[in-house]
Design a protein around this motif. Sequence first.
Motif, PDB file in Angstrom:
ATOM      1  N   ILE A 323     -27.325 -28.640   5.755  1.00 42.72           N
ATOM      2  CA  ILE A 323     -28.090 -29.526   6.648  1.00 42.72           C
ATOM      3  C   ILE A 323     -27.380 -30.878   6.709  1.00 42.72           C
ATOM      4  N   LEU A 324     -27.082 -31.420   5.537  1.00 42.49           N
ATOM      5  CA  LEU A 324     -26.477 -32.755   5.455  1.00 42.49           C
ATOM      6  C   LEU A 324     -25.130 -32.709   4.752  1.00 42.49           C
ATOM      7  N   THR A 325     -24.218 -33.554   5.186  1.00 42.25           N
ATOM      8  CA  THR A 325     -23.049 -33.898   4.365  1.00 42.25           C
ATOM      9  C   THR A 325     -23.373 -35.279   3.772  1.00 42.25           C
ATOM     10  N   GLY A 326     -22.367 -35.985   3.287  1.00 43.74           N
ATOM     11  CA  GLY A 326     -22.612 -37.348   2.800  1.00 43.74           C
ATOM     12  C   GLY A 326     -23.316 -37.398   1.458  1.00 43.74           C
ATOM     13  N   GLY A 327     -23.252 -36.291   0.697  1.00 42.09           N
ATOM     14  CA  GLY A 327     -23.799 -36.317  -0.661  1.00 42.09           C
ATOM     15  C   GLY A 327     -22.696 -36.654  -1.649  1.00 42.09           C
ATOM     16  N   THR A 328     -23.054 -37.374  -2.692  1.00 42.10           N
ATOM     17  CA  THR A 328     -22.062 -37.709  -3.714  1.00 42.10           C
ATOM     18  C   THR A 328     -22.567 -37.235  -5.071  1.00 42.10           C
ATOM     19  N   GLY A 329     -21.846 -36.270  -5.655  1.00 44.83           N
ATOM     20  CA  GLY A 329     -22.272 -35.672  -6.920  1.00 44.83           C
ATOM     21  C   GLY A 329     -21.991 -36.587  -8.099  1.00 44.83           C
ATOM     22  N   ASN A 330     -20.722 -36.891  -8.309  1.00 41.45           N
ATOM     23  CA  ASN A 330     -20.352 -37.696  -9.480  1.00 41.45           C
ATOM     24  C   ASN A 330     -19.135 -38.545  -9.119  1.00 41.45           C
ATOM     25  N   LYS A 331     -19.395 -39.738  -8.626  1.00 46.50           N
ATOM     26  CA  LYS A 331     -18.303 -40.611  -8.159  1.00 46.50           C
ATOM     27  C   LYS A 331     -17.394 -41.057  -9.300  1.00 46.50           C
ATOM     28  N   PRO A 332     -17.914 -41.460 -10.461  1.00 52.00           N
ATOM     29  CA  PRO A 332     -17.000 -41.899 -11.524  1.00 52.00           C
ATOM     30  C   PRO A 332     -15.997 -40.807 -11.914  1.00 52.00           C
ATOM     31  N   ALA A 333     -16.411 -39.538 -11.808  1.00 44.94           N
ATOM     32  CA  ALA A 333     -15.500 -38.436 -12.125  1.00 44.94           C
ATOM     33  C   ALA A 333     -14.724 -37.998 -10.875  1.00 44.94           C
ATOM     34  N   ASN A 334     -14.943 -38.693  -9.763  1.00 45.63           N
ATOM     35  CA  ASN A 334     -14.368 -38.309  -8.466  1.00 45.63           C
ATOM     36  C   ASN A 334     -14.622 -36.848  -8.134  1.00 45.63           C
ATOM     37  N   SER A 335     -15.824 -36.394  -8.464  1.00 42.11           N
ATOM     38  CA  SER A 335     -16.177 -34.999  -8.255  1.00 42.11           C
ATOM     39  C   SER A 335     -17.252 -34.913  -7.169  1.00 42.11           C
ATOM     40  N   ASN A 336     -16.981 -34.094  -6.170  1.00 42.78           N
ATOM     41  CA  ASN A 336     -17.936 -33.845  -5.085  1.00 42.78           C
ATOM     42  C   ASN A 336     -18.404 -35.135  -4.394  1.00 42.78           C
ATOM     43  N   VAL A 337     -17.467 -35.832  -3.837  1.00 43.49           N
ATOM     44  CA  VAL A 337     -17.766 -37.081  -3.129  1.00 43.49           C
ATOM     45  C   VAL A 337     -17.807 -36.798  -1.620  1.00 43.49           C
ATOM     46  N   ASN A 338     -18.911 -37.218  -1.000  1.00 45.03           N
ATOM     47  CA  ASN A 338     -19.085 -37.061   0.453  1.00 45.03           C
ATOM     48  C   ASN A 338     -19.066 -35.588   0.887  1.00 45.03           C
ATOM     49  N   VAL A 339     -19.921 -34.807   0.242  1.00 39.31           N
ATOM     50  CA  VAL A 339     -20.010 -33.357   0.505  1.00 39.31           C
ATOM     51  C   VAL A 339     -21.468 -32.991   0.800  1.00 39.31           C
ATOM     52  N   GLY A 340     -21.705 -31.720   1.078  1.00 36.39           N
ATOM     53  CA  GLY A 340     -23.076 -31.222   1.123  1.00 36.39           C
ATOM     54  C   GLY A 340     -23.521 -30.904  -0.297  1.00 36.39           C
ATOM     55  N   LEU A 341     -24.744 -31.224  -0.632  1.00 35.48           N
ATOM     56  CA  LEU A 341     -25.295 -30.904  -1.962  1.00 35.48           C
ATOM     57  C   LEU A 341     -26.615 -30.185  -1.755  1.00 35.48           C
ATOM     58  N   ILE A 342     -26.803 -29.063  -2.450  1.00 37.94           N
ATOM     59  CA  ILE A 342     -27.972 -28.243  -2.178  1.00 37.94           C
ATOM     60  C   ILE A 342     -29.275 -29.003  -2.469  1.00 37.94           C
ATOM     61  N   TYR A 343     -29.237 -29.887  -3.481  1.00 35.70           N
ATOM     62  CA  TYR A 343     -30.475 -30.630  -3.772  1.00 35.70           C
ATOM     63  C   TYR A 343     -30.776 -31.637  -2.668  1.00 35.70           C
ATOM     64  N   GLY A 344     -29.750 -32.151  -1.995  1.00 29.40           N
ATOM     65  CA  GLY A 344     -29.996 -33.021  -0.844  1.00 29.40           C
ATOM     66  C   GLY A 344     -30.750 -32.256   0.233  1.00 29.40           C
ATOM     67  N   ASP A 345     -30.279 -31.049   0.537  1.00 33.16           N
ATOM     68  CA  ASP A 345     -30.945 -30.248   1.576  1.00 33.16           C
ATOM     69  C   ASP A 345     -32.369 -29.865   1.156  1.00 33.16           C
ATOM     70  N   PHE A 346     -32.542 -29.560  -0.128  1.00 29.62           N
ATOM     71  CA  PHE A 346     -33.874 -29.187  -0.631  1.00 29.62           C
ATOM     72  C   PHE A 346     -34.879 -30.319  -0.382  1.00 29.62           C
ATOM     73  N   TYR A 347     -34.520 -31.530  -0.823  1.00 26.65           N
ATOM     74  CA  TYR A 347     -35.491 -32.636  -0.690  1.00 26.65           C
ATOM     75  C   TYR A 347     -35.629 -33.093   0.762  1.00 26.65           C
ATOM     76  N   PHE A 348     -34.562 -32.895   1.550  1.00 30.70           N
ATOM     77  CA  PHE A 348     -34.650 -33.253   2.973  1.00 30.70           C
ATOM     78  C   PHE A 348     -35.682 -32.367   3.670  1.00 30.70           C
ATOM     79  N   LEU A 349     -35.596 -31.059   3.422  1.00 33.25           N
ATOM     80  CA  LEU A 349     -36.585 -30.137   4.012  1.00 33.25           C
ATOM     81  C   LEU A 349     -37.991 -30.485   3.520  1.00 33.25           C
ATOM     82  N   GLU A 350     -38.103 -30.734   2.204  1.00 35.25           N
ATOM     83  CA  GLU A 350     -39.426 -31.026   1.650  1.00 35.25           C
ATOM     84  C   GLU A 350     -40.024 -32.290   2.286  1.00 35.25           C
ATOM     85  N   ALA A 351     -39.185 -33.323   2.409  1.00 31.19           N
ATOM     86  CA  ALA A 351     -39.666 -34.588   2.995  1.00 31.19           C
ATOM     87  C   ALA A 351     -40.117 -34.366   4.439  1.00 31.19           C
ATOM     88  N   LEU A 352     -39.313 -33.628   5.203  1.00 29.95           N
ATOM     89  CA  LEU A 352     -39.665 -33.374   6.611  1.00 29.95           C
ATOM     90  C   LEU A 352     -40.965 -32.591   6.706  1.00 29.95           C
TER      91      LEU A 352
END
Length: 365
Positions: A323-352
Motif C-alpha cells: 500500500i505504502l512505500t516510505g517506511g524506514t525500518g532501521n536507519k542507524p543500521a541503514n537497513s530497510n530505508v524508504n521501503v514498504g513495511l508490512i506493519y505500515g500497511d497493517f496500521y494504515f488499513l486499520e486507521a482507515l
Amino acid sequence: MTVQEIYSEVVDKLKETAKIIGSSFPHVGKDGKWDNMEERDITWWTNGYWPGILWQMYDITGEEFIRTIAEECEEKLDKALDIFEGIHHDVGFMWGDSAVANYTITGNVRSKIRAEHAAATLAGRFNLKWGAMASWPGKEICKSIIDNMMNLRLLFWAARETGDMRFKHFAIAHADKMLTTLIRPDGTAHHLCEFNSETGEFVQHLGGQGYSPDSQWSRGQAWAIYGYTRMYENTGDEKYLNAAKKCADNFIEKCGGKTPAWDFCAPIEEGEGFIPDTSAGACAVSGIITMSKYVENGEKYIDAAKSIIVDMYENYKSGGEMILTGGTGNKPANSNVNVGLIYGDFYFLEALRKLCDENYRNIYA
Ligand code: GLY
C-alpha cells in the motif's frame, strides 16, 4: 483525495495482493514486491501482520478465500511456538493480531490456545527486580524498549480469557515502569533503556533505532501513543490517557499535518534529504483515532490524523504489491530505508477502517 476514496482503493488492492502472495509472511517491500519471511525466520516479529490484515479484510468483505489464507498463515506460525527459543516480546504482534482475530471472528478454540500460549511466554519475561519486562533479556544487562507497550494488550486479553489476573498485573507494572523510564516529561519517547539483570537497577538510555539516546524516533513515539491508548482502554486509568495524549500532541506538532520523519531530531544529512517513516505515521494515526474518542476536542485529533493519512498516500502510494512505500525500518543500521513495511500497511488499513467503516470493531487483542 478523501480518506473514503483511499479506503476503497486500499481494500481493492489488498484483495488483489492476497491472490498474489497467499499465505506468505511479507515484511519488506522493494521494487513493488513483498519478500517472504517464512523460510528465512518464521519467528520474525512481523509475521502476524499479514494474517492480521487478512482477518481485517475478512471482517470487511466476508470473502472465504481470504479467511482460508489467514488460517494457513496461523497454522504455519505454530512452528514458531514450537521453536520457542526464537520467541520474543513481540508475540502480541504475532498472535494478538492473527490468532486472537481468528478467535474473535470465528470462535476457533485452537486459536484461543495459541494466543494464551503466546501470552504466557510474554508474562515470563517479567524481571521482578526491575519491576517490568525485559524486552531483550541478557545475562548481565537487559533492555526494555518502547515497542513492548504494544504487546501488553495480549496480556489483558489473556487475563479476561483465562481469569488469571496475573497477566493484567504484569502489564500494569510494565506500563508504569515505562512511564517513568521511557516517556520524558514533555511527552517524547526514548526508544530503549538498559537495566542490570541481577539487581534491576537502571543503567542508561540508548539510541536504539533512533538517531541518538536523546532524540525522538518517530515509530517509538507511535508505539507509545497506541500502547498507552490501549492501556487506558484496558484499565480506565486516566494517567495512561494523559500519557497517550501528551505523546499524540507532540507527534501531531512535529508532523505539521504531513508524513513523519524517521526521527524528529535527526539532522537532514547532506545528499540524503528528508527520510520519512510512513509506518510511524500509520501506527500513530491509528492510535490517535482511537484516543480521540476519550478526550476533549476529539475532532481536532481526527482532522490531524486525516491530514497525515492523505499526505502519506499522496506521496508514498506504492505502484506494486504494497500500500505504502516510505517506511524506514532501521536507519542507524541503514537497513530497510524508504521501503514498504508490512506493519505500515497493517496500521494504515486499520486507521482507515476506524474512520470509514461504521461496522468497525477491534478484532485483535
Ligand atoms: N519493533 C521493532 C520496530 O519497530 O522496528
